[in-house]
Design a protein around this motif. Structure first.
Motif, PDB file in Angstrom:
ATOM      1  N   THR A 151     -27.352  17.475   5.813  1.00 32.26           N
ATOM      2  CA  THR A 151     -27.759  17.257   4.592  1.00 32.26           C
ATOM      3  C   THR A 151     -26.606  16.540   3.684  1.00 32.26           C
ATOM      4  O   THR A 151     -25.492  16.166   4.266  1.00 32.26           O
ATOM      5  N   LEU A 152     -26.884  16.241   2.692  1.00 27.89           N
ATOM      6  CA  LEU A 152     -26.069  15.250   1.757  1.00 27.89           C
ATOM      7  C   LEU A 152     -24.676  16.147   1.423  1.00 27.89           C
ATOM      8  O   LEU A 152     -23.710  15.792   1.550  1.00 27.89           O
ATOM      9  N   ILE A 153     -24.769  17.212   1.315  1.00 27.46           N
ATOM     10  CA  ILE A 153     -23.581  18.483   1.080  1.00 27.46           C
ATOM     11  C   ILE A 153     -22.815  18.183   2.387  1.00 27.46           C
ATOM     12  O   ILE A 153     -21.456  18.022   2.327  1.00 27.46           O
ATOM     13  N   ASP A 154     -23.545  18.319   3.647  1.00 25.15           N
ATOM     14  CA  ASP A 154     -22.743  18.375   4.841  1.00 25.15           C
ATOM     15  C   ASP A 154     -21.888  17.013   5.244  1.00 25.15           C
ATOM     16  O   ASP A 154     -20.829  17.105   5.428  1.00 25.15           O
ATOM     17  N   THR A 155     -22.555  15.876   4.753  1.00 26.09           N
ATOM     18  CA  THR A 155     -21.949  14.728   4.842  1.00 26.09           C
ATOM     19  C   THR A 155     -21.043  14.612   3.914  1.00 26.09           C
ATOM     20  O   THR A 155     -19.954  14.180   4.345  1.00 26.09           O
ATOM     21  N   ALA A 156     -20.877  15.035   2.841  1.00 27.78           N
ATOM     22  CA  ALA A 156     -19.865  14.933   1.724  1.00 27.78           C
ATOM     23  C   ALA A 156     -18.720  15.991   2.159  1.00 27.78           C
ATOM     24  O   ALA A 156     -17.526  15.257   2.167  1.00 27.78           O
ATOM     25  N   MET A 157     -19.205  17.141   2.621  1.00 27.57           N
ATOM     26  CA  MET A 157     -17.954  17.887   3.096  1.00 27.57           C
ATOM     27  C   MET A 157     -17.215  17.322   4.382  1.00 27.57           C
ATOM     28  O   MET A 157     -16.035  17.554   4.386  1.00 27.57           O
ATOM     29  N   THR A 158     -17.856  16.701   5.231  1.00 23.61           N
ATOM     30  CA  THR A 158     -17.427  15.929   6.493  1.00 23.61           C
ATOM     31  C   THR A 158     -16.570  15.136   5.837  1.00 23.61           C
ATOM     32  O   THR A 158     -15.211  14.923   6.455  1.00 23.61           O
ATOM     33  N   LEU A 159     -16.916  14.172   5.044  1.00 25.10           N
ATOM     34  CA  LEU A 159     -15.936  13.004   4.512  1.00 25.10           C
ATOM     35  C   LEU A 159     -14.983  13.691   3.887  1.00 25.10           C
ATOM     36  O   LEU A 159     -13.831  13.118   3.908  1.00 25.10           O
ATOM     37  N   ASN A 160     -14.852  14.730   3.036  1.00 22.48           N
ATOM     38  CA  ASN A 160     -13.962  15.378   2.280  1.00 22.48           C
ATOM     39  C   ASN A 160     -12.946  15.945   3.063  1.00 22.48           C
ATOM     40  O   ASN A 160     -11.712  15.731   2.772  1.00 22.48           O
ATOM     41  N   ALA A 161     -13.211  16.157   4.364  1.00 22.61           N
ATOM     42  CA  ALA A 161     -12.167  16.831   5.360  1.00 22.61           C
ATOM     43  C   ALA A 161     -11.216  15.579   5.826  1.00 22.61           C
ATOM     44  O   ALA A 161     -10.244  15.929   6.283  1.00 22.61           O
ATOM     45  N   MET A 162     -11.787  14.254   5.336  1.00 26.84           N
ATOM     46  CA  MET A 162     -11.019  13.207   6.073  1.00 26.84           C
ATOM     47  C   MET A 162      -9.808  12.867   4.843  1.00 26.84           C
ATOM     48  O   MET A 162      -9.438  11.968   4.973  1.00 26.84           O
ATOM     49  N   LYS A 163     -10.163  13.603   3.675  1.00 24.80           N
ATOM     50  CA  LYS A 163      -9.206  13.300   2.499  1.00 24.80           C
ATOM     51  C   LYS A 163      -9.408  11.778   1.822  1.00 24.80           C
ATOM     52  O   LYS A 163      -8.477  11.409   1.690  1.00 24.80           O
ATOM     53  N   PRO A 164     -10.402  11.526   1.534  1.00 21.78           N
ATOM     54  CA  PRO A 164     -10.488  10.496   0.634  1.00 21.78           C
ATOM     55  C   PRO A 164      -9.972  10.556  -0.773  1.00 21.78           C
ATOM     56  O   PRO A 164      -9.925  11.815  -1.014  1.00 21.78           O
ATOM     57  N   ASP A 165      -9.943   9.837  -1.542  1.00 22.49           N
ATOM     58  CA  ASP A 165      -8.980   9.976  -2.783  1.00 22.49           C
ATOM     59  C   ASP A 165     -10.230   9.802  -3.892  1.00 22.49           C
ATOM     60  O   ASP A 165     -10.403  10.443  -4.703  1.00 22.49           O
ATOM     61  N   ARG A 208      -2.496   1.304  -3.365  1.00 18.16           N
ATOM     62  CA  ARG A 208      -1.957   1.381  -2.107  1.00 18.16           C
ATOM     63  C   ARG A 208      -1.827   2.983  -1.476  1.00 18.16           C
ATOM     64  O   ARG A 208      -1.170   3.716  -2.317  1.00 18.16           O
ATOM     65  N   GLY A 209      -2.029   3.309  -0.427  1.00 23.99           N
ATOM     66  CA  GLY A 209      -1.949   4.445  -0.015  1.00 23.99           C
ATOM     67  C   GLY A 209      -3.142   5.027  -0.274  1.00 23.99           C
ATOM     68  O   GLY A 209      -3.431   6.263   0.437  1.00 23.99           O
ATOM     69  N   HIS A 210      -4.068   4.872  -1.140  1.00 21.53           N
ATOM     70  CA  HIS A 210      -5.357   5.753  -1.438  1.00 21.53           C
ATOM     71  C   HIS A 210      -6.549   5.301  -0.570  1.00 21.53           C
ATOM     72  O   HIS A 210      -6.643   3.904  -0.200  1.00 21.53           O
ATOM     73  N   THR A 211      -7.397   6.041  -0.360  1.00 17.61           N
ATOM     74  CA  THR A 211      -8.800   5.844   0.448  1.00 17.61           C
ATOM     75  C   THR A 211      -9.870   6.065  -0.403  1.00 17.61           C
ATOM     76  O   THR A 211     -10.124   7.054  -1.110  1.00 17.61           O
ATOM     77  N   LEU A 212     -10.788   5.008  -0.374  1.00 19.95           N
ATOM     78  CA  LEU A 212     -11.974   4.777  -1.224  1.00 19.95           C
ATOM     79  C   LEU A 212     -13.070   4.794  -0.276  1.00 19.95           C
ATOM     80  O   LEU A 212     -13.269   3.917   0.720  1.00 19.95           O
ATOM     81  N   VAL A 213     -14.212   5.540  -0.450  1.00 20.87           N
ATOM     82  CA  VAL A 213     -15.429   5.581   0.383  1.00 20.87           C
ATOM     83  C   VAL A 213     -16.684   5.367  -0.515  1.00 20.87           C
ATOM     84  O   VAL A 213     -16.738   6.027  -1.372  1.00 20.87           O
ATOM     85  N   ASN A 214     -17.151   4.314   0.034  1.00 20.46           N
ATOM     86  CA  ASN A 214     -18.549   4.088  -0.772  1.00 20.46           C
ATOM     87  C   ASN A 214     -19.731   4.603   0.234  1.00 20.46           C
ATOM     88  O   ASN A 214     -19.589   4.474   1.338  1.00 20.46           O
ATOM     89  N   LEU A 215     -20.404   5.725  -0.546  1.00 19.42           N
ATOM     90  CA  LEU A 215     -21.130   6.494   0.261  1.00 19.42           C
ATOM     91  C   LEU A 215     -22.669   5.925  -0.564  1.00 19.42           C
ATOM     92  O   LEU A 215     -22.975   6.551  -1.511  1.00 19.42           O
TER      93      LEU A 215
END
Ligand code: ASP
Length: 335
Positions: free
Chosen positions: A108-122, A63-70
């Motif tokens: 790029t893959l890295i750009d996508t990941a960095m964008t997602l990372n900025a949204m603070k997934p766990d 609960r409270g954690h965010t999971l992203v399926n990429l």
């Protein structure tokens, strides 16, 4: 070992007793797992099987954690089971697919990941056609990364769910003789399974045509067979692999009909195995190419539907144990 007889709050008690802190921030490969880690993950996963069989399946571990399926590659079982696993543990779960993301606009893959990372997934679950993609992302993001299949390299949660399936079917993986058959060359499932099955004490055989066998396979501590009947003789488990046509550039087999004749699992070839043999396949299956429907659908031998069920429980164990690191605060960092 079977948690099915336990009921209601008993199961939550069992899950709490078996709570396990994942040994590293990411789960990228089976290579770094120790035997006690693998046993602890399997024990926890076994408890989650009980939870998944009750009408009320949701608990609040995440609960409270965010999971992203990429997922950059198609998936049915893996993506949906990670999604269900996250939801049953109470996480907020988001599915991203490259067709709907800016990857189609040249990001790029890295750009996508960095964008997602900025949204603070766990926790980020990644599938990609390139070997090493999950590893690369893990070096760039601050959350946990789980490898859901990287090219022909590894698929560690598949190996975990396969081990859970075997442990529940046979009581123990140690001492079993497992034949992994077919397109070993292109198979991340084979690579992860060889590592984990050996760690758990199984004898592993690789069975397939020389064109679909990695050149260094004999150095993996396995027996290699280029004759299906000899490879299946007296085995306890036959794990079939899909012919990975999408990873082949050129003709690795004369035709799929010819392939089935020599390497397809049917009742006649299966008769060479030990009585009580069990058959597995990670899916998706090519019926009539690597496996005959009569075998795949025979409830007396097929563990294929059990594998799908165990996939959710095994992934819940991975997510819950990664989250145990998050919940322990900054000291839980590191790779
Ligand atoms: N689903 C498994 C994987 O992603 C097996 C397969 O696709 O053949 O590797």
């Amino acid at each position: 070992m079977d948690s099915a007889p336990r009921d209601g709050s008993d199961i939550e008690q069992l899950i709490a007793e078996r709570a396990f802190r994942f040994p590293s921030r990411h789960f990228l490969s089976v290579a770094k797992l120790t035997r006690p880690d693998a046993d602890a993950l399997l024990n926890l996963a076994d408890a989650f099987v009980g939870l998944n069989r009750r009408p009320e399946k949701k608990i609040s571990t995440l609960r409270g954690h965010t999971l992203v399926n990429l997922f950059f590659e198609a998936s049915t079982r893996t993506q949906s089971s990670f999604e269900l696993a996250g939801k049953r543990l109470g996480a907020d779960t988001v599915n991203m697919s490259p067709r709907t993301s800016s990857m189609t606009k040249g990001e790029t893959l890295i750009d996508t990941a960095m964008t997602l990372n900025a949204m603070k997934p766990d926790i980020l679950i990644v599938r990609h056609s390139a070997s090493g993609a999950a590893d690369l992302l893990a070096q760039k993001v601050s959350c946990s990364v789980v490898n859901a299949g990287d090219g022909g390299h590894e698929h560690p949660t598949q190996a975990l769910l396969d081990a859970l399936t075997l442990r529940r079917a046979f009581g123990d993986v140690a001492g079993l003789t497992v034949a992994i058959c077919g397109d070993v060359l292109h198979s991340r499932v084979a690579r992860s399974n060889v590592g984990l099955l050996q760690l758990l004490g199984a004898h592993v055989r690789l069975v397939g045509p020389p064109t679909l066998m990695p050149s260094g396979a004999a150095d993996w501590g396995v027996e290699v067979f280029h004759d299906m009947k000899a490879g299946l003789r007296d085995v306890d488990v036959v794990m079939m692999l899909r012919l990975q046509l999408e990873r082949m550039d050129g003709a690795f087999v004369p035709s799929t009909r010819e392939y089935f004749r020599y390497w397809g699992l049917d009742a006649e070839k299966l008769a060479y195995a030990r009585p009580g043999v069990k058959v597995m396949h990670p899916g998706p299956m090519n019926r009539g190419v690597e496996i005959d429907s009569g075998v795949a659908d025979d409830p007396a031998v097929s563990l294929i539907q059990d594998q799908v069920e165990m996939g959710v429980a095994a992934r819940m164990a991975v997510l819950a144990s990664l989250a145990a690191r998050l919940d322990n605060g900054p000291a839980a960092g590191g790779v």
